[in-house]
Design an enzyme around this catalytic site. Sequence first.
Site: not given
Ligand code: NAD
Length: 309
Positions: A72, A168, A183, A199, A139
Site C-alpha cells: 500500500a 519499472n 511510460v 518523449i 516518493y
Molecule cells: P498501485 O497504485 O496500483 O497500488 C497501490 C495500492 O495501494 C492501490 O491499490 C491503492 O488503492 C492502495 N493504497 C494507496 N494508499 C493507501 C492507503 N492509505 N491505505 C490502503 N491502501 C492504499 O501501484 P503499484 O504499482 O501496484 O505499487 C505497489 C507497490 O509497488 C508500492 O508500494 C510501490 O511503491 C511499489 N513500486 C511501484 C513502482 C512503480 O513504478 N509504480 C516501482 C517499484 C515499486
Amino acid sequence: MRFLITGAAGFRGAPLANALVKGNHSVVGLDDLSTGDPKELVDAVHLVRGDINDRPKLWSLLQGVDCVYHLAARVIVPESVLYPREYNTVNVGGTVTLMEAMRDVGVRRVVFISSGTIYGNQKTQPVRESNRPNPRSPYAVSKLAAEYYIRTIGALWGIETVCLRVFNAYGPGQRLPLTNAPVIPYCLRQALDNGTIVIHGNGEQTRDYVYIDDVVKAMVAASSVPDINRMIINVGSGKETSINELVKKVLEITGAKPEIVTNQSHDSGPSSMRADLAIAKKKLDYTPQYNLEQGLKKTIENDPRFQKK
Ligand code: NAD
C-alpha cells in the site's frame, strides 16, 4: 500459509494475491481503493477496504497471519513533488503503523515492496543493493525511509524482513491516468489510438523494464525462502532500454505510426537504470523469463484496453 497483502487491489498487489490463492494459500487484502481496482482480484481473496494507518483494523486483520506483503502506497513521483506530506503520511507513516501492529500481534515475516527509484543517479550500472541510495523525489525518500523503519523495527522485535527493490514493472492492468501515466501503457495507448507520443529529454535515458509475472515470481519466493532476513534484493530484468528504443519496439509490435514529439526541457529523471540481479538469483532463484518484446506482446494480448476496436 495465511497472508495479508496491503495494497492488494493495485497493479502489483492483485496479481500477487491471485497467484498466492492459486497456490492454495489464504489471502486477506487491505486497500483503501484510492487507485486500486477490486475487480482485478479473484473471489477467493478476502478484500477489506481500509486505510494503512488504521491500527485497530490492522490488529484484527493480522490475527493468524504468517506473512505480510506491504505494497500500500502512493506511487506517482511527480505527485510526490507536489504533496510530500501526503506521501510521508501514507508511505512512511503507514509503514510504521503496520510494523507496530505486526509487533503487537506477533507476525513472523514482512516482505516490503520498495523501489529502484531510491538509487537515483549512480556513476555505474548495473546498480547493486550495496550502492549508496541517491533519492531524487519525496516518493523515493519515502520508500527508502520505509525500508529503514521496516528493517530497524523488524530487528528490534524479531520480525523477519525482506525489502524487494522493484524496478519499472509493466503488464496488463497497469493504471493509465490522464496525467503522469507510466511510460509503457502510455506508449501503447498513444500508438494504438494513433495519437502523439511525447518523449521527455533526448530519449536516451534508460530504465530497467520488468514484466509483472517475473515480479510476482520474485514476490512469491520472498515469503518462503530461508535465510533472507534483513536482506534488500533488486528485482528487475537486468537489461536497460532507452525510451527511444522502447518507442521503436512499441511501433514495431503494434505496426502503428503515431506522431512522435520530443520535449527537451522536461526533467527526464536519472540517465540510466539497470538492476544487478546476482542476489535475487542466489537467494530467490530468480531469473526473469520475459524479454521486453515478449512482455509487450503479452501486455497487449491480456489487456482489453490495448486490443483493436
Ligand atoms: P498501485 O497504485 O496500483 O497500488 C497501490 C495500492 O495501494 C492501490 O491499490 C491503492 O488503492 C492502495 N493504497 C494507496 N494508499 C493507501 C492507503 N492509505 N491505505 C490502503 N491502501 C492504499 O501501484 P503499484 O504499482 O501496484 O505499487 C505497489 C507497490 O509497488 C508500492 O508500494 C510501490 O511503491 C511499489 N513500486 C511501484 C513502482 C512503480 O513504478 N509504480 C516501482 C517499484 C515499486
